[in-house]
Design a protein around this motif. Structure first.
Motif, mmCIF file in Angstrom:
data_model
loop_
_atom_site.group_PDB
_atom_site.id
_atom_site.type_symbol
_atom_site.label_atom_id
_atom_site.label_comp_id
_atom_site.label_asym_id
_atom_site.label_seq_id
_atom_site.Cartn_x
_atom_site.Cartn_y
_atom_site.Cartn_z
ATOM 1 N N ILE A 19 0.827 -1.219 0.000
ATOM 2 C CA ILE A 19 0.000 0.000 0.000
ATOM 3 C C ILE A 19 0.860 1.268 0.000
ATOM 4 O O ILE A 19 0.354 2.362 0.215
ATOM 5 N N HIS A 20 2.144 1.101 -0.237
ATOM 6 C CA HIS A 20 3.101 2.222 -0.287
ATOM 7 C C HIS A 20 3.037 3.069 0.983
ATOM 8 O O HIS A 20 2.914 4.294 0.940
ATOM 9 N N GLN A 21 3.128 2.381 2.112
ATOM 10 C CA GLN A 21 3.160 3.051 3.411
ATOM 11 C C GLN A 21 4.539 2.812 4.018
ATOM 12 O O GLN A 21 4.968 1.668 4.178
ATOM 13 N N TYR A 22 5.201 3.905 4.341
ATOM 14 C CA TYR A 22 6.536 3.823 4.912
ATOM 15 C C TYR A 22 6.576 4.798 6.077
ATOM 16 O O TYR A 22 6.131 5.931 5.949
ATOM 17 N N GLY A 23 7.094 4.348 7.209
ATOM 18 C CA GLY A 23 7.143 5.261 8.337
ATOM 19 C C GLY A 23 7.899 4.687 9.514
ATOM 20 O O GLY A 23 8.116 3.476 9.614
ATOM 21 N N ASP A 24 8.305 5.597 10.371
ATOM 22 C CA ASP A 24 8.967 5.247 11.623
ATOM 23 C C ASP A 24 8.077 5.726 12.760
ATOM 24 O O ASP A 24 7.608 6.871 12.754
ATOM 25 N N TYR A 25 7.852 4.849 13.718
ATOM 26 C CA TYR A 25 6.968 5.147 14.832
ATOM 27 C C TYR A 25 7.675 4.806 16.136
ATOM 28 O O TYR A 25 8.208 3.708 16.282
ATOM 29 N N GLN A 26 7.689 5.733 17.072
ATOM 30 C CA GLN A 26 8.250 5.491 18.401
ATOM 31 C C GLN A 26 7.081 5.200 19.332
ATOM 32 O O GLN A 26 6.275 6.080 19.619
ATOM 33 N N LEU A 27 6.998 3.962 19.773
ATOM 34 C CA LEU A 27 5.870 3.514 20.593
ATOM 35 C C LEU A 27 6.306 3.320 22.044
ATOM 36 O O LEU A 27 7.371 2.761 22.302
ATOM 37 N N THR A 28 5.464 3.759 22.947
ATOM 38 C CA THR A 28 5.660 3.498 24.377
ATOM 39 C C THR A 28 4.420 2.761 24.856
ATOM 40 O O THR A 28 3.305 3.248 24.694
ATOM 41 N N LEU A 29 4.652 1.580 25.421
ATOM 42 C CA LEU A 29 3.548 0.741 25.867
ATOM 43 C C LEU A 29 3.730 0.403 27.334
ATOM 44 O O LEU A 29 4.844 0.140 27.778
ATOM 45 N N ALA A 30 2.629 0.386 28.053
ATOM 46 C CA ALA A 30 2.652 -0.044 29.452
ATOM 47 C C ALA A 30 2.104 -1.462 29.510
ATOM 48 O O ALA A 30 0.997 -1.725 29.056
ATOM 49 N N LEU A 31 2.903 -2.372 30.058
ATOM 50 C CA LEU A 31 2.471 -3.757 30.248
ATOM 51 C C LEU A 31 1.868 -3.859 31.641
ATOM 52 O O LEU A 31 2.578 -3.805 32.646
ATOM 53 N N HIS A 32 0.555 -3.965 31.700
ATOM 54 C CA HIS A 32 -0.155 -4.103 32.970
ATOM 55 C C HIS A 32 0.223 -5.447 33.601
ATOM 56 O O HIS A 32 0.459 -6.421 32.881
ATOM 57 N N PRO A 33 0.312 -5.533 34.932
ATOM 58 C CA PRO A 33 0.680 -6.807 35.570
ATOM 59 C C PRO A 33 -0.208 -7.993 35.166
ATOM 60 O O PRO A 33 0.239 -9.130 35.161
ATOM 61 N N SER A 34 -1.460 -7.726 34.799
ATOM 62 C CA SER A 34 -2.357 -8.815 34.401
ATOM 63 C C SER A 34 -2.249 -9.151 32.907
ATOM 64 O O SER A 34 -2.876 -10.096 32.442
ATOM 65 N N GLU A 35 -1.468 -8.381 32.165
ATOM 66 C CA GLU A 35 -1.340 -8.563 30.720
ATOM 67 C C GLU A 35 -0.170 -9.492 30.402
ATOM 68 O O GLU A 35 0.837 -9.502 31.104
ATOM 69 N N THR A 36 -0.294 -10.227 29.312
ATOM 70 C CA THR A 36 0.779 -11.123 28.886
ATOM 71 C C THR A 36 1.651 -10.450 27.831
ATOM 72 O O THR A 36 1.240 -9.479 27.192
ATOM 73 N N ILE A 37 2.856 -10.996 27.653
ATOM 74 C CA ILE A 37 3.743 -10.529 26.582
ATOM 75 C C ILE A 37 3.067 -10.743 25.230
ATOM 76 O O ILE A 37 3.185 -9.919 24.328
ATOM 77 N N GLU A 38 2.332 -11.844 25.102
ATOM 78 C CA GLU A 38 1.610 -12.126 23.856
ATOM 79 C C GLU A 38 0.688 -10.970 23.504
ATOM 80 O O GLU A 38 0.687 -10.473 22.383
ATOM 81 N N ARG A 39 -0.107 -10.505 24.461
ATOM 82 C CA ARG A 39 -1.053 -9.406 24.199
ATOM 83 C C ARG A 39 -0.314 -8.106 23.898
ATOM 84 O O ARG A 39 -0.721 -7.343 23.031
ATOM 85 N N LEU A 40 0.765 -7.846 24.597
ATOM 86 C CA LEU A 40 1.568 -6.652 24.336
ATOM 87 C C LEU A 40 2.039 -6.638 22.883
ATOM 88 O O LEU A 40 1.913 -5.629 22.190
ATOM 89 N N MET A 41 2.551 -7.766 22.424
ATOM 90 C CA MET A 41 3.054 -7.842 21.054
ATOM 91 C C MET A 41 1.924 -7.790 20.024
ATOM 92 O O MET A 41 2.084 -7.218 18.952
ATOM 93 N N VAL A 42 0.761 -8.339 20.366
ATOM 94 C CA VAL A 42 -0.399 -8.238 19.475
ATOM 95 C C VAL A 42 -0.831 -6.782 19.353
ATOM 96 O O VAL A 42 -1.211 -6.324 18.268
ATOM 97 N N ARG A 43 -0.743 -6.033 20.437
ATOM 98 C CA ARG A 43 -1.070 -4.600 20.361
ATOM 99 C C ARG A 43 -0.138 -3.878 19.393
ATOM 100 O O ARG A 43 -0.561 -2.994 18.648
ATOM 101 N N ILE A 44 1.148 -4.267 19.395
ATOM 102 C CA ILE A 44 2.098 -3.660 18.446
ATOM 103 C C ILE A 44 1.716 -4.021 17.014
ATOM 104 O O ILE A 44 1.739 -3.164 16.116
ATOM 105 N N LEU A 45 1.329 -5.270 16.778
ATOM 106 C CA LEU A 45 0.897 -5.671 15.432
ATOM 107 C C LEU A 45 -0.381 -4.951 15.019
ATOM 108 O O LEU A 45 -0.536 -4.579 13.846
ATOM 109 N N ALA A 46 -1.299 -4.756 15.951
ATOM 110 C CA ALA A 46 -2.522 -4.006 15.649
ATOM 111 C C ALA A 46 -2.163 -2.578 15.256
ATOM 112 O O ALA A 46 -2.723 -2.025 14.301
#
Length: 176
Positions: A19-46
């Motif tokens: 789709i000719h989309q190119y970009g750099d994104y600086q993301l800051t995510l908070a991993l809640h104690p009840s959240e898994t690494i799997e969900r954190l990484m899925v949020r990045i993919l979303a």
């Protein structure tokens, strides 16, 4: 004493040749104690699937009426609502009446059962439902570090997420 969230930072470079989309994104995510690494990484993919400069993470685990990500226009109106996981059908229906675009990024071994049970989602024309395969969610966890340098390459529908120590082929299944 309550456990605190752990902060993760990801520098995400996207090269989506489809789709000719190119970009750099600086993301800051908070991993809640009840959240898994799997969900954190899925949020990045979303984030990567719907990336814009205006897209932002919310406090969805603290605020139950918020999605995992949203995008607002300059007036503060919601434009895009993105849920991660297997959300309640009523929450998605409510979001579809408030936003132009609603998406669900579903994962886990009960996605098919959830989608079948929430049949009213199929009647909502502005709702997309994407499923990540179990292999994808297993593989992306190997990329997780407190500070991540991630490169996403998309070409001919094939998604590859590359980290410092590993890479993962991302398999999306569009349910709706």
């Amino acid at each position: 004493m309550a456990l605190k969230a752990t902060i993760y930072k990801a520098d995400l470079n996207i090269a989506n040749m489809d789709i000719h989309q190119y970009g750099d994104y600086q993301l800051t995510l908070a991993l809640h104690p009840s959240e898994t690494i799997e969900r954190l990484m899925v949020r990045i993919l979303a984030y990567a699937r719907f990336a814009t400069e205006e897209l932002e993470f919310t406090k969805d685990l603290f605020e139950t009426d918020e999605p995992a990500l949203w995008e607002k226009d300059l007036t503060g109106q919601l434009v895009k609502w993105i849920e991660v996981g297997l959300p309640d059908e009523d929450k998605v229906k409510k979001a579809s009446s408030r936003c132009k675009e609603v998406a669900v990024v579903a994962y886990g071994n009960s996605v098919a059962e959830w989608y079948k049970k929430n049949s009213k989602l199929k009647t909502l024309s502005n709702v997309q439902v994407w499923q990540l395969t179990e292999k994808t969610t297993q593989d992306i966890q190997a990329l997780c570090e407190r500070t991540m340098q991630l490169q996403l390459n998309v070409m001919d529908g094939e998604w590859t997420l590359i980290g410092d120590q590993a890479q993962a082929e991302i398999e999306w299944i569009q349910l709706q």
